[in-house]
Enzyme design. Structure first.
Site, mmCIF file in Angstrom:
data_model
loop_
_atom_site.group_PDB
_atom_site.id
_atom_site.type_symbol
_atom_site.label_atom_id
_atom_site.label_comp_id
_atom_site.label_asym_id
_atom_site.label_seq_id
_atom_site.Cartn_x
_atom_site.Cartn_y
_atom_site.Cartn_z
ATOM 1 C CG HIS A 56 35.172 31.558 -20.272
ATOM 2 N ND1 HIS A 56 34.698 31.923 -19.025
ATOM 3 C CD2 HIS A 56 34.389 30.717 -21.084
ATOM 4 C CE1 HIS A 56 33.542 31.201 -19.182
ATOM 5 N NE2 HIS A 56 33.078 30.634 -20.094
ATOM 6 C CD GLU A 58 38.586 36.449 -18.205
ATOM 7 O OE1 GLU A 58 37.911 37.431 -17.541
ATOM 8 O OE2 GLU A 58 37.878 35.799 -18.925
ATOM 9 C CB CYS A 86 33.105 33.623 -15.113
ATOM 10 S SG CYS A 86 34.370 32.398 -15.877
ATOM 11 C CB CYS A 89 38.089 33.494 -15.796
ATOM 12 S SG CYS A 89 37.724 32.980 -17.282
#
Length: 159
Positions: A56, A58, A86, A89
């Site tokens: 992801h 981040e 999310c 993250c």
């Protein structure tokens, strides 16, 4: 307060989200790590291109920043991300310990385009045996032995 500096950095995070999406690398998510006026880490969603569900934006930005800075703590940094993080993250962000996080789109905005993490938030509170993916406690003496060895290790680094 949101000023020109923050808008400039958020624009870069959003541009990374567009770049990754248009290149087919993953969903429309981008993030940067900033220390002062310097971008020290960049990331965009690369789940598809890397076949890595943890890639992801981040997480990728945190990995990049920590690698560049030679540290596992980002206590003097800020994260700018194109979307509210999310659960995965969010956990990575707390482990990295930045000063603050700025996000553009919300988790509700993400859910509206089929990136709905609400089920994960709900699953966290469900007892292990009732989770959609069962979590089975398996006490194992050798695992405790490693923990005990860590506890007495003289040169350990806490984080």
């Amino acid at each position: 307060m949101i000023g020109d500096r923050e808008k400039r950095f958020m624009q870069i995070a959003v541009e990374l989200s567009r770049k990754g999406m248009e290149n087919g690398e993953g969903g429309p998510f981008g993030a940067i790590v900033v220390r002062g006026e310097e971008i020290v880490g960049e990331g965009w969603n690369q789940v598809l291109s890397l076949n890595d569900p943890t890639a992801h934006a981040e997480v990728m930005a945190i990995r990049d920043a920590c690698s560049r800075l030679g540290t596992f703590q980002l206590h003097d940094c800020e994260i700018f991300t194109s979307c509210e993080p999310c659960p995965m993250c969010l956990g990575a962000i707390y482990w990295a310990r930045p000063q603050r996080v700025y996000f553009a789109n919300t988790k509700d905005d993400a859910a509206a385009i089929d990136f709905d993490d609400s089920f994960i938030y709900r699953e966290i509170a469900v007892p292990h045996e009732e989770k959609k993916i069962p979590f089975i406690s398996f006490p194992f003496a050798p695992a405790i032995d490693v923990f005990k060895a860590w506890q007495i290790k003289g040169d350990r680094t806490l984080y």
